[in-house]
Design a protein around this motif. Structure first.
Motif, PDB file in Angstrom:
ATOM      1  N   ASP A 372      10.568 -11.348  12.062  1.00 52.11           N
ATOM      2  CA  ASP A 372      10.317 -10.466  13.200  1.00 52.11           C
ATOM      3  C   ASP A 372       9.166 -11.084  13.990  1.00 52.11           C
ATOM      4  O   ASP A 372       7.998 -10.920  13.655  1.00 52.11           O
ATOM      5  CB  ASP A 372       9.956  -9.069  12.708  1.00 52.11           C
ATOM      6  N   LEU A 373       9.509 -11.798  15.034  1.00 47.97           N
ATOM      7  CA  LEU A 373       8.507 -12.581  15.762  1.00 47.97           C
ATOM      8  C   LEU A 373       7.672 -11.751  16.720  1.00 47.97           C
ATOM      9  O   LEU A 373       6.606 -12.209  17.161  1.00 47.97           O
ATOM     10  CB  LEU A 373       9.198 -13.707  16.540  1.00 47.97           C
ATOM     11  N   ASN A 374       8.111 -10.545  17.044  1.00 44.98           N
ATOM     12  CA  ASN A 374       7.478  -9.805  18.132  1.00 44.98           C
ATOM     13  C   ASN A 374       6.654  -8.591  17.703  1.00 44.98           C
ATOM     14  O   ASN A 374       5.680  -8.241  18.368  1.00 44.98           O
ATOM     15  CB  ASN A 374       8.550  -9.354  19.125  1.00 44.98           C
ATOM     16  N   THR A 375       7.016  -7.951  16.622  1.00 44.76           N
ATOM     17  CA  THR A 375       6.340  -6.720  16.225  1.00 44.76           C
ATOM     18  C   THR A 375       4.986  -7.008  15.586  1.00 44.76           C
ATOM     19  O   THR A 375       4.891  -7.812  14.652  1.00 44.76           O
ATOM     20  CB  THR A 375       7.199  -5.913  15.237  1.00 44.76           C
ATOM     21  N   GLU A 376       3.959  -6.363  16.079  1.00 40.95           N
ATOM     22  CA  GLU A 376       2.642  -6.480  15.450  1.00 40.95           C
ATOM     23  C   GLU A 376       2.556  -5.541  14.260  1.00 40.95           C
ATOM     24  O   GLU A 376       2.919  -4.367  14.354  1.00 40.95           O
ATOM     25  CB  GLU A 376       1.527  -6.130  16.441  1.00 40.95           C
ATOM     26  N   ARG A 377       2.070  -6.087  13.152  1.00 41.02           N
ATOM     27  CA  ARG A 377       1.839  -5.278  11.956  1.00 41.02           C
ATOM     28  C   ARG A 377       0.424  -5.530  11.464  1.00 41.02           C
ATOM     29  O   ARG A 377      -0.063  -6.660  11.499  1.00 41.02           O
ATOM     30  CB  ARG A 377       2.837  -5.631  10.856  1.00 41.02           C
ATOM     31  N   GLU A 378      -0.199  -4.474  10.998  1.00 43.47           N
ATOM     32  CA  GLU A 378      -1.544  -4.613  10.463  1.00 43.47           C
ATOM     33  C   GLU A 378      -1.469  -5.139   9.033  1.00 43.47           C
ATOM     34  O   GLU A 378      -0.658  -4.670   8.231  1.00 43.47           O
ATOM     35  CB  GLU A 378      -2.263  -3.271  10.486  1.00 43.47           C
ATOM     36  N   VAL A 379      -2.293  -6.118   8.728  1.00 42.62           N
ATOM     37  CA  VAL A 379      -2.316  -6.692   7.387  1.00 42.62           C
ATOM     38  C   VAL A 379      -2.955  -5.690   6.436  1.00 42.62           C
ATOM     39  O   VAL A 379      -4.131  -5.338   6.578  1.00 42.62           O
ATOM     40  CB  VAL A 379      -3.089  -8.025   7.369  1.00 42.62           C
ATOM     41  N   ASN A 380      -2.168  -5.254   5.455  1.00 41.72           N
ATOM     42  CA  ASN A 380      -2.635  -4.283   4.469  1.00 41.72           C
ATOM     43  C   ASN A 380      -2.478  -4.894   3.081  1.00 41.72           C
ATOM     44  O   ASN A 380      -1.388  -4.842   2.497  1.00 41.72           O
ATOM     45  CB  ASN A 380      -1.847  -2.985   4.575  1.00 41.72           C
ATOM     46  N   PRO A 381      -3.536  -5.474   2.524  1.00 42.97           N
ATOM     47  CA  PRO A 381      -3.411  -6.155   1.228  1.00 42.97           C
ATOM     48  C   PRO A 381      -2.960  -5.237   0.103  1.00 42.97           C
ATOM     49  O   PRO A 381      -2.440  -5.723  -0.912  1.00 42.97           O
ATOM     50  CB  PRO A 381      -4.820  -6.686   0.977  1.00 42.97           C
TER      51      PRO A 381
END
Length: 416
Positions: A372-381
């Motif tokens: 998914d090249l376009n959707t921003e996701r927050e990095v949640n370890p």
């Protein structure tokens, strides 16, 4: 087993397509859907990534990582194949251990494991391991990574032996006497903090020595985790001489610098250390001009308690195999372009190893990733498959997360 993935796009195309895989191979494109049908959600499909430098910590260090967690993390990061390093406890220098790791990994249904084996017994740098037996057991690379090869004569013999076996030797290129007790890059930041520094010369001097051994033996040598501009230039010079040398760069050496150590946070303590912005920029140029052969992560998980120690005592290493592509795509995708970035994470590692370059053609192995090249996701370890549930990119918004990873025609990871 048959699987059809619909609603996907190939790199460089806006056309929505489907791919069908059967019995571990790509059966064809845009066929009538068969078997299990999965929606690719408009993602971009590429060959699954190849990781040729990761620490999975099994055997003996499974509180940090194990095959289950490490290969699950790799699949979540879009990787279909992982070459694990041998600096475990015991060291992977026994053919029986190589076979047992492969057998265990094959039963997990995650990313594929291809173990490396120690070049020297116990990684002590004194006597060569049983290289022929290790290769025959399934080892794909020889390396004393985690240790530097201080004895040039032993490394020369190892290179000669590996050449006769058609194998590549990879090296952690640091002069241990120059590195000494350095915990970060030697420079203005280390001086301001009063911390022992690791000079760029430690990397450059060792690479220069090793290039002469390659010239003498004609053996294939792979330089791991380049961190300095001068180190890259020496590799460039060697390639210009026609030497069979390859090298890799890690995302953390591109996106992070020694400025991160100003808070004395051991999260950023890694070997070789984070360098300067000038070094990072030079390494990026190496990716662009082809001097750097591939991208690897040097995934090096530790427990949180270990990384919360004093900076002088904490272990070296950063673990982030699950977000390696998103980091590269978000930070450097515009400069590199998608085809180049995917090449550096698929064809590049394959060429280093002497493996066939992966493609998505009919009849090829069904190892693929949908991105998914376009959707921003927050990095949640907290959501990481890895046991190391912390990362320098925690809380940052990145693009390029894998939606689906298929290995040998079977789903190894699917994002919820």
């Amino acid at each position: 087993m048959t699987l059809t993935i619909t609603n996907i796009k190939r790199v460089g195309s806006d056309k929505t397509e489907s791919v069908t895989v059967e019995n571990g191979k790509i059966k064809g494109w845009n066929l009538p859907a068969e078997g299990d049908v999965l929606d690719g959600k408009g993602g971009t499909v590429a060959p699954a990534f190849l990781e040729i430098h990761a620490h999975l910590r099994e055997p003996g260090q499974t509180e940090k990582e194990d095959l289950q967690s490490g290969l699950a993390a790799a699949a979540a990061g879009g990787y279909g194949t992982v070459v694990c390093m041998p600096n475990t406890s015991p060291v992977i220098d026994d053919p029986a251990l190589v076979r047992s790791l492969i057998e265990k990994a094959n039963g997990l249904g995650l990313a594929r494991l291809r173990p490396s084996a120690a070049l020297t017994k116990g990684q002590k740098g004194e006597a060569l391991a049983e290289l022929t037996y290790l290769r025959d057991a399934g080892a794909v690379m020889f390396t004393d990574d985690g240790r530097t090869n201080e004895n040039a004569r032993v490394l020369r013999l190892g290179l000669e032996y590996a050449k006769s076996l058609g194998m590549v030797v990879s090296v952690h290129a640091e002069d241990a006497t120059l590195r000494a007790d350095g915990v970060m890059n030697e420079g203005p930041v280390s001086e301001a903090l009063g911390l022992p520094g690791n000079p760029a010369a430690a990397e450059a001097a060792r690479i220069a020595r090793d290039m002469e051994l390659v010239a003498q033996t004609g053996a294939r040598l792979h330089v791991q985790h380049l961190s300095t501009a001068r180190g890259l230039d020496i590799v460039r010079e060697a390639k210009g001489r026609g030497l069979p040398v390859t090298c890799e760069v890690c995302p953390h050496h591109l996106d992070l610098t020694d400025e991160k150590l100003r808070e004395f946070d051991a999260m950023y303590k890694v070997a070789p250390p984070l360098r300067t912005q000038a070094d990072a920029d030079h390494l990026l140029e190496g990716l662009l001009d082809g001097s750097v052969d591939c991208i690897s992560t040097d995934h090096a998980p530790h427990t949180r308690a270990e990384k919360e120690r004093d900076l002088l005592d904490a272990p070296f290493g950063i673990a982030y195999i699950e977000v390696a592509f998103p980091v590269m795509w978000t930070r450097f995708g515009e400069k590199l372009g998608l085809p180049k970035l995917i090449d550096l994470m698929t064809a590049g590692p394959a060429r280093v190893m002497g493996w066939p370059v992966p493609t998505l053609d009919e009849g090829e192995n069904a190892d693929l990733v949908v991105l998914d090249l376009n959707t921003e996701r927050e990095v949640n370890p907290a959501e990481f498959k890895s046991k190391a549930k912390f990362t320098p990119w925690q809380g940052q918004k990145l693009r390029g997360f894998p939606l689906l990873t298929v290995v040998d025609g079977k789903v190894a990871f699917q994002r919820a």
